[in-house]
Design an enzyme around this catalytic site. Structure first.
Site, PDB file in Angstrom:
ATOM      1  N   GLY A  51      -0.786   0.060   7.661  1.00 22.51           N
ATOM      2  CA  GLY A  51      -1.651  -0.992   7.142  1.00 22.51           C
ATOM      3  C   GLY A  51      -1.408  -2.273   7.912  1.00 22.51           C
ATOM      4  O   GLY A  51      -0.589  -2.318   8.836  1.00 22.51           O
ATOM      5  N   GLU A  52      -2.124  -3.305   7.526  1.00 26.41           N
ATOM      6  CA  GLU A  52      -1.961  -4.588   8.203  1.00 26.41           C
ATOM      7  C   GLU A  52      -2.047  -5.709   7.190  1.00 26.41           C
ATOM      8  O   GLU A  52      -3.040  -5.833   6.469  1.00 26.41           O
ATOM      9  CB  GLU A  52      -3.030  -4.772   9.279  1.00 26.41           C
ATOM     10  CG  GLU A  52      -2.809  -6.015  10.129  1.00 26.41           C
ATOM     11  CD  GLU A  52      -3.535  -5.940  11.456  1.00 26.41           C
ATOM     12  OE1 GLU A  52      -3.252  -6.788  12.332  1.00 26.41           O
ATOM     13  OE2 GLU A  52      -4.381  -5.048  11.622  1.00 26.41           O
ATOM     14  N   GLY A  53      -0.982  -6.489   7.085  1.00 23.51           N
ATOM     15  CA  GLY A  53      -0.959  -7.613   6.164  1.00 23.51           C
ATOM     16  C   GLY A  53      -1.315  -8.896   6.877  1.00 23.51           C
ATOM     17  O   GLY A  53      -1.762  -8.897   8.028  1.00 23.51           O
ATOM     18  N   GLY A  54      -1.108 -10.002   6.179  1.00 29.91           N
ATOM     19  CA  GLY A  54      -1.438 -11.297   6.752  1.00 29.91           C
ATOM     20  C   GLY A  54      -0.536 -11.689   7.899  1.00 29.91           C
ATOM     21  O   GLY A  54      -0.852 -12.605   8.655  1.00 29.91           O
ATOM     22  N   PHE A  55       0.583 -10.983   8.073  1.00 30.57           N
ATOM     23  CA  PHE A  55       1.549 -11.401   9.088  1.00 30.57           C
ATOM     24  C   PHE A  55       1.787 -10.327  10.128  1.00 30.57           C
ATOM     25  O   PHE A  55       2.758 -10.355  10.858  1.00 30.57           O
ATOM     26  CB  PHE A  55       2.856 -11.818   8.394  1.00 30.57           C
ATOM     27  CG  PHE A  55       2.606 -12.807   7.301  1.00 30.57           C
ATOM     28  CD1 PHE A  55       2.710 -12.450   5.974  1.00 30.57           C
ATOM     29  CD2 PHE A  55       2.179 -14.089   7.617  1.00 30.57           C
ATOM     30  CE1 PHE A  55       2.427 -13.357   4.976  1.00 30.57           C
ATOM     31  CE2 PHE A  55       1.896 -15.000   6.626  1.00 30.57           C
ATOM     32  CZ  PHE A  55       2.024 -14.625   5.288  1.00 30.57           C
ATOM     33  N   GLY A  56       0.885  -9.353  10.202  1.00 33.83           N
ATOM     34  CA  GLY A  56       0.994  -8.366  11.258  1.00 33.83           C
ATOM     35  C   GLY A  56       0.907  -6.938  10.749  1.00 33.83           C
ATOM     36  O   GLY A  56       0.971  -6.676   9.552  1.00 33.83           O
ATOM     37  N   VAL A  58       1.907  -2.869  10.113  1.00 31.00           N
ATOM     38  CA  VAL A  58       3.091  -2.116   9.685  1.00 31.00           C
ATOM     39  C   VAL A  58       2.926  -0.673  10.145  1.00 31.00           C
ATOM     40  O   VAL A  58       1.878  -0.055   9.931  1.00 31.00           O
ATOM     41  CB  VAL A  58       3.270  -2.160   8.154  1.00 31.00           C
ATOM     42  CG1 VAL A  58       4.530  -1.396   7.745  1.00 31.00           C
ATOM     43  CG2 VAL A  58       3.340  -3.605   7.662  1.00 31.00           C
ATOM     44  N   LYS A  72       7.554  -3.474  10.468  1.00 29.17           N
ATOM     45  CA  LYS A  72       6.602  -4.580  10.314  1.00 29.17           C
ATOM     46  C   LYS A  72       6.679  -5.460  11.559  1.00 29.17           C
ATOM     47  O   LYS A  72       7.724  -6.032  11.862  1.00 29.17           O
ATOM     48  CB  LYS A  72       6.948  -5.386   9.064  1.00 29.17           C
ATOM     49  CG  LYS A  72       6.063  -6.588   8.793  1.00 29.17           C
ATOM     50  CD  LYS A  72       6.516  -7.233   7.485  1.00 29.17           C
ATOM     51  CE  LYS A  72       5.772  -8.497   7.178  1.00 29.17           C
ATOM     52  NZ  LYS A  72       6.257  -9.128   5.930  1.00 29.17           N
ATOM     53  N   ASP A 173       4.816 -14.513  -4.157  1.00 26.35           N
ATOM     54  CA  ASP A 173       3.710 -13.711  -3.638  1.00 26.35           C
ATOM     55  C   ASP A 173       3.626 -12.384  -4.378  1.00 26.35           C
ATOM     56  O   ASP A 173       3.479 -11.324  -3.776  1.00 26.35           O
ATOM     57  CB  ASP A 173       3.868 -13.481  -2.136  1.00 26.35           C
ATOM     58  CG  ASP A 173       2.537 -13.167  -1.455  1.00 26.35           C
ATOM     59  OD1 ASP A 173       1.474 -13.451  -2.051  1.00 26.35           O
ATOM     60  OD2 ASP A 173       2.560 -12.649  -0.323  1.00 26.35           O
TER      61      ASP A 173
END
Length: 360
Positions: A51-56, A58, A72, A173
């Site tokens: 997946g991909e979060g707000g900070f890059g 994974v 990550k 968060d």
């Protein structure tokens, strides 16, 4: 070259976190090379992406010893990415709990910034709860309550400095996508990049820039930037309501009066006759009526607009222990600064709040 002000800022961040427990301040997690993690993830190929979060992004990987990991890869652009890398490495080096994700190591090889966690085979709570098709079996009631209980215990560990050296930690968060599930569907809090050391001594709050995800932020934090452990309790109330209803906190695909989950729930909290309307249709009626009422009462109390009227997360854990049959305390948490009540009825939820500023 990196500006001097950036180095100074990062040093302040590190000092603040390391001050939590100076006797155990050394980072003992393994330092990986970029080559090792590239090999583990198959060259960071798309097929390995979880997946991909707000900070890059994974990636799923396997170390040479056979250990399955999640890697990550942090965004190298900007000050915030560096700060979050520092916060996450240092926080997870000092904080150890069965309901927090385990940091195996990190990579600070040249300009690369990566974090290596234990792999969570069931993904996130979001994967099993939100935006599911009507034909999906979904999570059963007991599993939902156990996941909520585990996540609350993780928050309790962060908030309660008596359980470990150092001051309280505010997670900041708390949301379904940050609650990861192991093979037995046990909850593990992840992504500590926004975590903040809480107030100590005579201080009642920490003043900081408003960060987090719209819909989950407590109204007083969104408006003033004043952060307390009660901010996390509000966020827990939002996620717990998502767990009960199967609805996203913000969902613009629904009719206009259902865009905001908290606002949609507010009039329903006021009438027991409408409680069943809030149960996730995927439960197909398979839940205890009393359990539903008590769960909604917990959520409603966490969502009170007045932060001083919210229960502590320790009270929430006690209530969830009761709901899951682990213990037999008072069935619902009591707000701080009030006498315990055996079965308080759900209280109205906050009015519409201003959107918090979104910052990277």
């Amino acid at each position: 070259s990196v500006p001097k002000s950036t180095h100074q800022h990062n040093r302040r961040v590190a000092d603040e976190i390391l001050g939590m427990n100076k006797e155990e301040a050394a980072v003992t997690e393994r330092a990986f090379t970029f080559a090792e993690l590239s090999e583990a993830s198959g060259g960071f190929r798309v097929e390995s992406m979880l997946g991909e979060g707000g900070f890059g992004p994974v990636y799923r990987g396997r170390l040479r010893d056979g250990t399955e990991v999640a890697v990550k890869q942090l965004d190298r652009n900007g000050l915030q990415g560096t700060r979050e890398f520092l916060v996450e490495v240092l926080m997870l080096s000092l904080l150890k709990h069965p309901h927090l994700v385990t940091l195996i190591g990190y990579c600070a090889d040249a300009s690369h910034r990566m974090l290596v966690y234990e792999f969570m085979p069931q993904g996130s709570l979001e994967d099993h709860l939100l935006d599911l098709p009507p034909s999906s079996p979904g999570l059963d009631w007991a599993m939902r309550m156990r996941i909520a209980q585990g996540a609350a215990r993780g928050l309790e560990y962060l908030h309660d400095a008596s359980r470990r050296p150092g001051p309280p930690v505010i997670y900041r968060d708390f949301k379904a996508s940050n609650i990861l599930l192991d093979g037995c569907f046990r909850a593990h809090l992840s992504d500590f990049g926004l975590a903040k050391v809480g107030p100590v001594g005579d201080k009642t709050h920490v003043s900081t820039r408003v960060m987090g995800t719209y819909g989950y932020c407590a109204p007083e934090y969104a408006l003033t930037g004043k952060l307390t452990t009660m901010s996390d309790v509000y966020s827990f109330g939002v996620v717990f309501l998502e767990i009960i209803t199967g609805r996203r906190v913000i969902d613009t695909s629904r009719p206009r009066d259902e865009h905001n989950l908290v606002q949609w729930a507010a009039p329903r909290f006021k009438s027991k006759k409408r409680f069943r309307e809030m149960a996730d249709p995927l439960l197909r009626g398979a839940y205890p009526t009393k359990g539903l009422y008590q769960a909604l009462a917990i959520s409603a109390m966490c969502l009170q607009e007045d932060a001083t009227m919210r229960p502590s997360i320790a009270d929430v854990v006690m209530a969830l222990d009761y709901l899951t049959g682990v213990a037999k305390p008072s069935p619902t948490p009591t707000p701080q600064q009030q006498s315990p009540s055996p079965s308080p009825s759900p209280t109205p939820t906050p009015q519409q709040q201003s959107p918090p500023k979104e910052e990277d």
